[in-house]
Motif scaffolding. Structure first.
Motif, PDB file in Angstrom:
ATOM      1  N   LEU A  41     -26.488 -52.397 -27.256  1.00  0.00           N
ATOM      2  CA  LEU A  41     -26.894 -51.057 -27.684  1.00  0.00           C
ATOM      3  C   LEU A  41     -28.027 -51.112 -28.695  1.00  0.00           C
ATOM      4  CD1 LEU A  41     -23.513 -49.166 -28.152  1.00  0.00           C
ATOM      5  CD2 LEU A  41     -25.140 -48.960 -26.289  1.00  0.00           C
ATOM      6  N   ASN A  42     -29.006 -50.228 -28.530  1.00  0.00           N
ATOM      7  CA  ASN A  42     -30.032 -50.074 -29.561  1.00  0.00           C
ATOM      8  C   ASN A  42     -29.960 -48.689 -30.199  1.00  0.00           C
ATOM      9  OD1 ASN A  42     -31.699 -48.260 -27.986  1.00  0.00           O
ATOM     10  ND2 ASN A  42     -32.443 -50.037 -26.887  1.00  0.00           N
ATOM     11  N   THR A  43     -29.218 -47.765 -29.581  1.00  0.00           N
ATOM     12  CA  THR A  43     -29.045 -46.417 -30.106  1.00  0.00           C
ATOM     13  C   THR A  43     -27.585 -45.998 -29.968  1.00  0.00           C
ATOM     14  OG1 THR A  43     -31.291 -45.821 -29.441  1.00  0.00           O
ATOM     15  CG2 THR A  43     -29.782 -44.010 -29.899  1.00  0.00           C
ATOM     16  N   ILE A  44     -27.015 -45.518 -31.065  1.00  0.00           N
ATOM     17  CA  ILE A  44     -25.631 -45.037 -31.047  1.00  0.00           C
ATOM     18  C   ILE A  44     -25.590 -43.679 -31.732  1.00  0.00           C
ATOM     19  CG2 ILE A  44     -23.253 -45.461 -31.758  1.00  0.00           C
ATOM     20  CD1 ILE A  44     -23.992 -48.442 -31.967  1.00  0.00           C
ATOM     21  N   GLY A  45     -25.062 -42.683 -31.038  1.00  0.00           N
ATOM     22  CA  GLY A  45     -24.888 -41.351 -31.602  1.00  0.00           C
ATOM     23  C   GLY A  45     -23.424 -41.087 -31.885  1.00  0.00           C
ATOM     24  N   LEU A  46     -23.086 -40.954 -33.153  1.00  0.00           N
ATOM     25  CA  LEU A  46     -21.696 -40.718 -33.559  1.00  0.00           C
ATOM     26  C   LEU A  46     -21.578 -39.497 -34.478  1.00  0.00           C
ATOM     27  CD1 LEU A  46     -20.645 -44.418 -34.257  1.00  0.00           C
ATOM     28  CD2 LEU A  46     -19.854 -42.964 -32.390  1.00  0.00           C
ATOM     29  N   LEU A  68     -29.324 -52.982 -32.667  1.00  0.00           N
ATOM     30  CA  LEU A  68     -29.241 -51.591 -33.089  1.00  0.00           C
ATOM     31  C   LEU A  68     -30.478 -51.158 -33.874  1.00  0.00           C
ATOM     32  CD1 LEU A  68     -27.297 -49.216 -32.902  1.00  0.00           C
ATOM     33  CD2 LEU A  68     -26.394 -49.882 -35.112  1.00  0.00           C
ATOM     34  N   ILE A  69     -31.114 -50.091 -33.409  1.00  0.00           N
ATOM     35  CA  ILE A  69     -32.290 -49.532 -34.061  1.00  0.00           C
ATOM     36  C   ILE A  69     -31.965 -48.154 -34.643  1.00  0.00           C
ATOM     37  CG2 ILE A  69     -34.658 -48.725 -33.702  1.00  0.00           C
ATOM     38  CD1 ILE A  69     -34.809 -50.766 -31.372  1.00  0.00           C
ATOM     39  N   HIS A  70     -31.241 -47.320 -33.872  1.00  0.00           N
ATOM     40  CA  HIS A  70     -30.930 -45.950 -34.277  1.00  0.00           C
ATOM     41  C   HIS A  70     -29.415 -45.751 -34.349  1.00  0.00           C
ATOM     42  CE1 HIS A  70     -35.107 -44.917 -33.523  1.00  0.00           C
ATOM     43  NE2 HIS A  70     -34.987 -45.517 -32.345  1.00  0.00           N
ATOM     44  N   LEU A  71     -28.971 -45.211 -35.464  1.00  0.00           N
ATOM     45  CA  LEU A  71     -27.559 -44.879 -35.661  1.00  0.00           C
ATOM     46  C   LEU A  71     -27.493 -43.462 -36.212  1.00  0.00           C
ATOM     47  CD1 LEU A  71     -24.544 -45.576 -35.829  1.00  0.00           C
ATOM     48  CD2 LEU A  71     -25.006 -46.583 -38.076  1.00  0.00           C
ATOM     49  N   TYR A  72     -26.903 -42.558 -35.456  1.00  0.00           N
ATOM     50  CA  TYR A  72     -26.825 -41.159 -35.854  1.00  0.00           C
ATOM     51  C   TYR A  72     -25.404 -40.829 -36.311  1.00  0.00           C
ATOM     52  CZ  TYR A  72     -31.246 -41.050 -33.378  1.00  0.00           C
ATOM     53  OH  TYR A  72     -32.529 -41.309 -32.967  1.00  0.00           O
TER      54      TYR A  72
END
Length: 86
Positions: A41-46, A68-72
């Motif tokens: 994963l490089n983007t995770i939306g939580l 991982l680059i983006h974590l929301y």
């Protein structure tokens, strides 16, 4: 929910995952962090998941999210600042 999800082998090829507004909570993050199938994963939306400081502590100790680059994490119950995460 998250316990079953974390054991699913079909997640290996995912690079983006959005689980916003699912009420995952800290226990869900615990299962999520044990899922080795999410290592690409490089983007995770939580966002909007009732994640508290304990969940962020657990997430910060996951060692396999190297891409991982983006974590929301908007609109959760996080009170700690990033400077307190080890």
């Amino acid at each position: 929910g998250m316990e079953y999800f974390s054991k699913c082998k079909f997640l290996e090829k995912l690079t983006e995952l959005y689980l916003d507004n699912n009420l995952i909570g800290d226990q869900g993050i615990e299962y999520y962090c044990k899922c080795l199938f999410l290592k690409n994963l490089n983007t995770i939306g939580l966002s909007i998941n009732n994640i508290c400081d304990r969940g962020i502590e657990l997430f910060s100790k996951c060692t396999f999210f190297k891409n991982l680059i983006h974590l929301y994490l908007q609109d959760n119950k996080i009170t700690m600042s990033t400077s307190t995460i080890e």
